[in-house]
Design a protein around this motif. Structure first.
Motif, PDB file in Angstrom:
ATOM      1  N   CYS A 164      22.665  56.812  28.809  1.00 40.62           N
ATOM      2  CA  CYS A 164      21.453  56.066  29.181  1.00 40.62           C
ATOM      3  C   CYS A 164      20.255  57.013  29.242  1.00 40.62           C
ATOM      4  CB  CYS A 164      21.670  55.383  30.522  1.00 40.62           C
ATOM      5  SG  CYS A 164      20.178  54.641  31.185  1.00 40.62           S
ATOM      6  N   THR A 165      19.179  56.607  28.588  1.00 38.37           N
ATOM      7  CA  THR A 165      17.985  57.462  28.520  1.00 38.37           C
ATOM      8  C   THR A 165      16.936  57.081  29.566  1.00 38.37           C
ATOM      9  OG1 THR A 165      16.917  55.995  26.964  1.00 38.37           O
ATOM     10  CG2 THR A 165      18.298  57.713  26.022  1.00 38.37           C
ATOM     11  N   ARG A 166      17.251  56.138  30.412  1.00 36.16           N
ATOM     12  CA  ARG A 166      16.309  55.616  31.421  1.00 36.16           C
ATOM     13  C   ARG A 166      15.059  55.012  30.787  1.00 36.16           C
ATOM     14  NH1 ARG A 166      14.948  60.416  33.761  1.00 36.16           N
ATOM     15  NH2 ARG A 166      13.173  59.398  34.726  1.00 36.16           N
ATOM     16  N   CYS A 167      15.242  54.434  29.572  1.00 37.64           N
ATOM     17  CA  CYS A 167      14.063  53.890  28.888  1.00 37.64           C
ATOM     18  C   CYS A 167      13.573  52.601  29.527  1.00 37.64           C
ATOM     19  CB  CYS A 167      14.377  53.664  27.410  1.00 37.64           C
ATOM     20  SG  CYS A 167      15.492  52.275  27.121  1.00 37.64           S
ATOM     21  N   GLY A 168      14.470  51.881  30.231  1.00 37.13           N
ATOM     22  CA  GLY A 168      14.056  50.688  30.969  1.00 37.13           C
ATOM     23  C   GLY A 168      13.924  49.423  30.141  1.00 37.13           C
ATOM     24  N   ARG A 169      14.313  49.476  28.851  1.00 38.58           N
ATOM     25  CA  ARG A 169      14.229  48.252  28.043  1.00 38.58           C
ATOM     26  C   ARG A 169      15.085  47.144  28.652  1.00 38.58           C
ATOM     27  NH1 ARG A 169      13.552  52.255  24.454  1.00 38.58           N
ATOM     28  NH2 ARG A 169      12.319  51.963  22.579  1.00 38.58           N
ATOM     29  N   CYS A 170      16.271  47.530  29.166  1.00 39.39           N
ATOM     30  CA  CYS A 170      17.191  46.538  29.741  1.00 39.39           C
ATOM     31  C   CYS A 170      16.520  45.830  30.920  1.00 39.39           C
ATOM     32  CB  CYS A 170      18.481  47.219  30.175  1.00 39.39           C
ATOM     33  SG  CYS A 170      18.223  48.645  31.229  1.00 39.39           S
ATOM     34  N   VAL A 216      24.448  50.878  25.632  1.00 37.32           N
ATOM     35  CA  VAL A 216      25.104  50.946  26.937  1.00 37.32           C
ATOM     36  C   VAL A 216      25.605  49.538  27.275  1.00 37.32           C
ATOM     37  CG1 VAL A 216      24.680  51.260  29.411  1.00 37.32           C
ATOM     38  CG2 VAL A 216      23.797  52.917  27.769  1.00 37.32           C
ATOM     39  N   LYS A 252      19.233  49.026  34.521  1.00 36.96           N
ATOM     40  CA  LYS A 252      18.973  50.472  34.418  1.00 36.96           C
ATOM     41  C   LYS A 252      19.395  51.168  35.712  1.00 36.96           C
ATOM     42  CE  LYS A 252      14.851  53.292  34.698  1.00 36.96           C
ATOM     43  NZ  LYS A 252      13.433  53.410  34.428  1.00 36.96           N
ATOM     44  N   CYS A 279      19.406  47.432  24.438  1.00 33.32           N
ATOM     45  CA  CYS A 279      19.639  48.850  24.728  1.00 33.32           C
ATOM     46  C   CYS A 279      19.747  49.642  23.422  1.00 33.32           C
ATOM     47  CB  CYS A 279      20.915  49.042  25.542  1.00 33.32           C
ATOM     48  SG  CYS A 279      21.229  50.792  25.840  1.00 33.32           S
ATOM     49  N   PRO A 280      18.865  50.601  23.207  1.00 30.40           N
ATOM     50  CA  PRO A 280      18.891  51.321  21.925  1.00 30.40           C
ATOM     51  C   PRO A 280      20.135  52.168  21.737  1.00 30.40           C
ATOM     52  CG  PRO A 280      17.280  52.298  23.433  1.00 30.40           C
ATOM     53  CD  PRO A 280      17.787  51.063  24.090  1.00 30.40           C
ATOM     54  N   VAL A 281      20.833  52.477  22.847  1.00 31.99           N
ATOM     55  CA  VAL A 281      22.005  53.346  22.704  1.00 31.99           C
ATOM     56  C   VAL A 281      23.305  52.609  23.059  1.00 31.99           C
ATOM     57  CG1 VAL A 281      20.676  55.438  23.032  1.00 31.99           C
ATOM     58  CG2 VAL A 281      21.684  54.362  25.009  1.00 31.99           C
TER      59      VAL A 281
END
Ligand code: SF4
Ligand code: SF4
Length: 670
Positions: free
Chosen positions: A289-295, A368, A311, A364-366
């Motif tokens: 998780c990159t903590r991007c916050g999209r979720c 998760v 997140k 989620c771009p990765v």
């Protein structure tokens, strides 16, 4: 003059040994950090995520290198692409220079970065270095000027970006000073370095003085770059490794499938209480998780002010895992001394707020995975600790006694069709399709109307179908997502026995929850069927001219995607095509549509629970629909129909908009 770098080692060959030593130390620090993470991931149970290698490589290339998901949001997408591609190309360039200077040149007196290749090489390195600088500046601007709510700022976020910027700038400074020492014309191809060199010459740094400054700048660059590499496994930079790996290890099971508890009769524990009861991949997710916050930006629970952010759930699990690593020796860790997660690390309110809508996972771009963790944690609460709200208890009781969420006798399940002369499969097995009505379609007054509409449409199209009547039970979907896997498996297995008894092979259903369960979860217990959602089936009938829409219906419709039909099963077009095929009907879209659709609030068992925290999700969705000025809110799910219908009444918006199932609108056009 030969076209190549002349003074790469103007710093003197004497620096080789210190640089190699420094590099070795950095490598050891990096590997040590990685090993610590690997030990933590290994606390989890085994899970095979290296099957389907070809699909995994494609996923890595598309989503990792290609940024397919990240680019769905242009600003952060392009920002990340610039950063990523910039550093990738600079890394490859550095490796090539290393190979030339420290191997081919040293051992064989051969250089290969020369001539036209050198010119293109220099141009590309400068271009991608510049893109990386733009990427860092865009990231700084977004994080500290635009400040989107979904990004939380920690000290390390600023540190990483500033260090990256300095590494890039010192890289160009090195190049500028190197060029400034003798300014050969061909170095114009290094178009950024060339501008830096002009600046240095203007400032009086050329020839020998440029060389001296170069030495200082070179060391700053090297030390920062090595420091950055060493810091990777101790900071959020770990995602440089873990995120692409997560795209490789992602699930290729159907999106709507929840993994079963195998051999449930003999299982001693159910669900997840401790870290060691997750699989290694579930733990790995927390580091990806990159903590991007999209979720969080797409989570209906979070947006309706419930105490849940996907997140935060992932980050809290990560912190718990890290703490575990700090407080336990490896021996203790493998024995797992960690406290129960539900109620301490993740609160019960958080767990029960989830509608299992899947929006977080879809964006989620990765890749998760969140829903499986929520369900696993709920399983523990329900089956091990019997901790659930009174209305959940009532739901389970009704399911156990009457196989439906209402306390209505199971024997009356087929009563809605008594006057319709629909075939009951037990009386006449000669049917091509089973029309699976579902609990709502059988017992809820509003949804019974949709069931009757479907019977009418199927009969008009000459489809040979029947229903199970009193032998139909709940498909088990909701009990499963509420964490009662035991009850869900009983319902599923009993229903499979009924299907087997009548040789059922093809099922039409209008409930996306039942559709998803039959299609994606019944195969876990040997039940394999051809399953059709009514919107797909009706669209096929229209295309084959078995159903003819002859009357125009003047209306303005907005379609609401059900999570279990759209996001989990990628059925977006059939309902829209049905609506568009009705003459004089205008179809519009809400801002949150298709894979970004906003849940109605009923999934994951929320339909049967009080919504006492935050705003009401169904009302928020109704407001989004009203914004489009449509007068009809079309759905293709009984849960959504109920929730949106209720939302319209609660908001007293009956004069503005009405909720219908797509089939009912098609019927109007017959
Ligand atoms: S599944 Fe839906 S409700 Fe649950 S955390 Fe994800 S986005 Fe939020
Ligand atoms: S779970 Fe995915 S979408 Fe959510 S913050 Fe982490 S990387 Fe971003």
């Amino acid at each position: 003059m030969e076209i190549t770098r002349e003074i790469f080692w103007n710093v003197g060959s004497g620096v080789r040994i210190p640089v190699y030593l420094l590099g070795l130390i950095v490598l050891v620090i990096l590997i040590y950090g990685l090993v610590r993470h690997i030990r933590l991931w290994r606390i989890g149970k085994p899970e095979n995520r290296i099957d389907k290698p070809f699909k995994r490589i494609v996923s890595f290339l598309l989503f990792g290198l290609g940024h397919k998901r990240i680019l769905k949001e242009p600003y952060p997408g392009i920002m990340h692409l610039f950063l990523f591609s910039g550093f990738l190309v600079l890394f490859i360039g550095t490796v090539l220079i290393f190979v030339q200077e420290d191997f081919t040149k040293l051992l064989f007196d051969k250089i290969f970065i020369s001539g036209n290749f050198y010119l293109i090489f220099s141009f590309l390195l400068d271009l991608f270095g510049l893109l990386a600088i733009i990427g860092v500046l865009l990231a700084l601007f977004r994080r500290y000027v635009l400040k989107p709510e979904r990004l939380d700022n920690k000290f390390e976020d600023a540190l990483v970006l500033i260090v990256l910027l300095v590494i890039l700038l010192t890289g160009f400074t090195n190049e500028g000073l190197r060029i400034a020492s003798n300014s050969p014309e061909f170095e114009r191809w290094s178009f950024v370095g060339w501008q830096f060199s002009k600046l240095f010459v203007a400032l009086g740094s050329s020839g020998g003085s440029a060389e001296s400054l170069h030495l200082v700048s070179w060391w700053i660059h090297i030390i920062l770059a090595f420091g950055f590499i060493g810091y990777i496994s101790y900071s959020r930079l770990l995602h440089l490794i873990s995120s692409p790996l997560n795209q490789f290890f992602r699930s290729f099971s159907p999106k709507g499938e929840v993994a079963p508890i195998l051999d449930i009769e003999n299982a001693e524990t159910f669900g997840v209480a401790k870290l060691s009861e997750f699989t290694w991949k579930q733990l790995f997710d927390t580091d990806a998780c990159t903590r991007c916050g999209r979720c969080q930006d797409n989570c209906p629970a979070y947006l309706s002010e419930k105490p849940l952010s996907p997140k935060k759930v992932i980050q809290d699990l990560k912190d718990h895992l890290v703490l575990q690593g700090k407080t336990s020796s490896q021996k203790e860790t493998s024995e797992d001394q960690s406290p129960s997660i539900s109620g301490s690390v993740i609160t019960e309110d958080e767990l029960w707020a989830c509608t299992t809508c899947g929006a977080c996972q879809e964006v989620c771009p990765v890749f998760v995975e969140v829903v499986d963790k929520v369900v696993d944690l709920r399983r523990h609460l329900v089956l091990m600790e019997s901790k659930f709200a009174p209305e959940v208890k009532l739901f389970f009781k009704n399911m156990e006694t009457n196989y439906n969420p209402w306390a209505i006798g199971f024997a009356t399940r087929g009563d809605w069709a008594k006057d319709l002369k629909v075939k009951i499969v037990a009386e006449d097995r000669d049917v091509d399709y089973l029309f699976w009505v579902g609990c709502a379609g059988s017992f809820d007054e509003r949804n019974k109307k949709v069931s009757r509409t479907l019977v009418n449409l199927l009969e008009k199209a000459g489809v040979n179908f029947g229903i199970l009547g009193a032998e139909e039970m709940c498909c088990g979907e909701t009990a499963r997502r509420m964490g009662n896997e035991y009850l869900a498996q009983i319902l599923m297995q009993q229903q499979i026995e009924v299907f087997n008894k009548y040789g059922i092979k093809k099922i039409i259903t209008y409930c996306p929850h039942c559709f998803n369960t039959f299609k994606n979860e019944y195969p876990q217990f040997g039940g394999k069927y051809e399953v059709f959602h009514h919107t797909e089936f009706l669209w096929d009938l229209i295309q084959k001219k078995k159903l003819k829409l002859s009357t125009g219906v003047e209306m303005s419709v907005v379609y609401h995607d059900s999570c279990y039909l759209g996001r989990y099963n990628d059925i977006y077009d059939a309902p829209r095509k049905l609506l568009e095929s009705i003459e004089d009907t205008r179809v519009s879209e809400m801002k949150r549509n298709r894979d970004r659709s906003f849940c109605c609030g009923a999934g994951g068992g929320r339909m049967w629970m009080e919504e006492t925290l935050g705003k009401r999700i169904n009302q928020m969705r109704v407001e989004q629909a009203v914004e489009t000025n449509a007068s009809v809110l079309a759905t293709a799910c009984p849960y959504c129909l109920t929730m949106l219908g209720d939302g319209i009444k609660e908001k007293e918006m009956e004069q503005l908009i009405s909720a219908f199932d797509v089939a009912e609108l098609v019927e109007k056009a017959l």
